[in-house]
Scaffold this active site. Sequence first.
Site, PDB file in Angstrom:
ATOM      1  CD  GLU A 184      33.354  47.673  36.292  1.00 40.23           C
ATOM      2  OE1 GLU A 184      33.760  47.245  37.386  1.00 40.23           O
ATOM      3  OE2 GLU A 184      33.726  47.209  35.209  1.00 40.23           O
ATOM      4  CE  LYS A 193      42.576  46.557  30.987  1.00 40.75           C
ATOM      5  NZ  LYS A 193      42.999  45.256  30.491  1.00 40.75           N
ATOM      6  CG  HIS A 250      45.352  46.466  43.204  1.00 41.84           C
ATOM      7  ND1 HIS A 250      44.073  45.967  43.162  1.00 41.84           N
ATOM      8  CD2 HIS A 250      45.230  47.768  43.560  1.00 41.84           C
ATOM      9  CE1 HIS A 250      43.222  46.927  43.474  1.00 41.84           C
ATOM     10  NE2 HIS A 250      43.897  48.030  43.729  1.00 41.84           N
ATOM     11  NE  ARG A 304      50.089  38.879  33.430  1.00 38.86           N
ATOM     12  CZ  ARG A 304      49.163  39.746  33.810  1.00 38.86           C
ATOM     13  NH1 ARG A 304      48.726  40.661  32.964  1.00 38.86           N
ATOM     14  NH2 ARG A 304      48.660  39.701  35.020  1.00 38.86           N
TER      15      ARG A 304
HETATM   16  C1  MV4 Z   1      36.370  46.003  41.094  1.00 38.19           C
HETATM   17  C2  MV4 Z   1      36.186  45.806  42.480  1.00 38.19           C
HETATM   18  C3  MV4 Z   1      34.929  46.013  43.001  1.00 38.19           C
HETATM   19  N1  MV4 Z   1      33.933  46.424  42.188  1.00 38.19           N
HETATM   20  N2  MV4 Z   1      35.339  46.393  40.341  1.00 38.19           N
HETATM   21  C4  MV4 Z   1      41.102  45.421  41.059  1.00 38.19           C
HETATM   22  C5  MV4 Z   1      41.957  44.906  39.980  1.00 38.19           C
HETATM   23  C6  MV4 Z   1      41.221  45.137  38.726  1.00 38.19           C
HETATM   24  N3  MV4 Z   1      41.469  44.090  37.781  1.00 38.19           N
HETATM   25  C7  MV4 Z   1      39.781  45.199  39.141  1.00 38.19           C
HETATM   26  N4  MV4 Z   1      39.783  45.323  40.573  1.00 38.19           N
HETATM   27  C8  MV4 Z   1      38.621  45.451  41.251  1.00 38.19           C
HETATM   28  N5  MV4 Z   1      37.554  45.817  40.511  1.00 38.19           N
HETATM   29  C9  MV4 Z   1      34.148  46.598  40.899  1.00 38.19           C
HETATM   30  N6  MV4 Z   1      33.144  47.009  40.126  1.00 38.19           N
HETATM   31  C10 MV4 Z   1      37.266  45.395  43.243  1.00 38.19           C
HETATM   32  C11 MV4 Z   1      38.494  45.220  42.636  1.00 38.19           C
HETATM   33  C12 MV4 Z   1      39.525  44.812  43.515  1.00 38.19           C
HETATM   34  C13 MV4 Z   1      40.181  43.595  43.374  1.00 38.19           C
HETATM   35  C14 MV4 Z   1      39.898  42.738  42.318  1.00 38.19           C
HETATM   36  C15 MV4 Z   1      40.562  41.547  42.185  1.00 38.19           C
HETATM   37  C16 MV4 Z   1      41.528  41.195  43.117  1.00 38.19           C
HETATM   38  C17 MV4 Z   1      41.833  42.026  44.123  1.00 38.19           C
HETATM   39  C18 MV4 Z   1      41.166  43.241  44.273  1.00 38.19           C
HETATM   40  C19 MV4 Z   1      41.481  44.063  45.333  1.00 38.19           C
HETATM   41  C20 MV4 Z   1      40.826  45.230  45.490  1.00 38.19           C
HETATM   42  C21 MV4 Z   1      39.870  45.625  44.562  1.00 38.19           C
END
Ligand code: MV4
Length: 452
Positions: free
Chosen positions: A200, A116, A235, A294
């Site tokens: 981040e 990532k 998630h 996917r």
């Molecule tokens: C984040 C975030 C807040 N700030 N990155 C969770 C899954 C992964 N693909 C990335 N995720 C997140 N990254 C930053 N810089 C919050 C999440 C996140 C989230 C993202 C998408 C859908 C649901 C989520 C639930 C909690 C946190």
Amino acid sequence: MFRKILIANRGEIARRISEAVRPMGVSTVAVYSDADEGAPHTRAADEAVHIGPAAPRESYLNAEAILAAAKKTGAEAIHPGYGFLSENAAFARAVHDAGMTFIGPPPESMERMKDKAEARRLVTAAGVPTVPGTEGTVSTTEEAKAAAAQIGYPVLVKAAGGGGGIGMMPARDDESLEKALRACGDRARSAFGRDAVYLERYLEAPRHIEVQILGDHHGNLIHLFERECSIQRRHQKVTEEAPSPLWWQGKRDLLERIYDAAVRAANAFGYANAGTCEFLVQGDEFFFIEMNARLQVEHPVTELTTGVDLIGWQLRIAAGEKLDLHPSRIERRGAAIEMRVYAEDPIRFFPAPGKITTWEEPTGEGVRVDAGYEAGQMVTPFYDPMIAKLIAWGQDRSEAIARGLAAVRSFKIEGEKLKTNLPLHERILADDAFAAGDLDTHFLEKHARPSK
Ligand code: MV4
């Protein structure tokens, strides 16, 4: 086109792939574990091959057994579905090395998006906005503290080998950063065998919006608009929809910029076949977070609002055909909402598997059910607790919600010990904040609560 494909998966997606490719004249081979003998996905296919015990490692994740089943039955290609081996570049290579076709992206592009931190670097160079953060991984506490001072607290420590929310830890100051670095590194080492992390800025209440991508092996790559997936818990997505409520709220310029960024990111990975670019959106800002190599669980909401058969295109693209769909010829129609039905307690959310005694699917205008289960079957703890997807389409968002709510209320699933989250879906669809399209990733902490 392939004459026969093997589907390396189970449940609703395996069943759905068989049904989607039959009209194309493609015959299918299902695989099954001890726990899935006679399951609907095995009957949906033309042939079924037993591949091992119930434990995924010994069956649906067992590349050798799957390749042997494909060879034995003369399959020309393998569709991995989602989960299991779907994002495993080594498996994709092994399929090609065995003289068959992997129905998915090139292994090299899967590798490019797996790390990532590297993926961030690659798409940033291609002009795609990412969340302010470190360029690559951080190796010492001092380096991390200096980076956090630059980025500004709160920050999120993420595992480079992670994704999908595994191994993420927020930090509000230098002290909690030290803890987060240790915890995240430890977790990453045990989950991915690699402790590399990056930082981040932590976005506190973003929306989660993803863009569907389709690309062929002739340089054509398009987007098929967005899906809003903000409603989730730990998630695990619960409700997804297309278009995003932002579309109805007049934020079309913002969405257009997100599509453009998604296409640029996918091109940077050298992507082909069906994939998804994930973004976090806050106010009028958006940031790329990762790309998934996917077909996603929630692809039906894109199919129902664009009329594009994504599984059909996955096969055509894998068979070397040209993608002759131009985005300007794809018109979005109406709104679609997907409710993921899980075998879990609807209030406390813990898994509640068991034997299904009653299974009566809703019918009606604009209602689609993709299910891998039926009455008489056991839901076992071996696999994902998602037992069905209920999808409702309407001319507009409020019609989709009304049809979805009626369908949820008439979906009858009963069992011994088994519980489902259908009551949670009823609460979400009847919630005022949901109706207003006022969504973020913390929606379920604030709304759709049980009344007592
Ligand atoms: C984040 C975030 C807040 N700030 N990155 C969770 C899954 C992964 N693909 C990335 N995720 C997140 N990254 C930053 N810089 C919050 C999440 C996140 C989230 C993202 C998408 C859908 C649901 C989520 C639930 C909690 C946190």
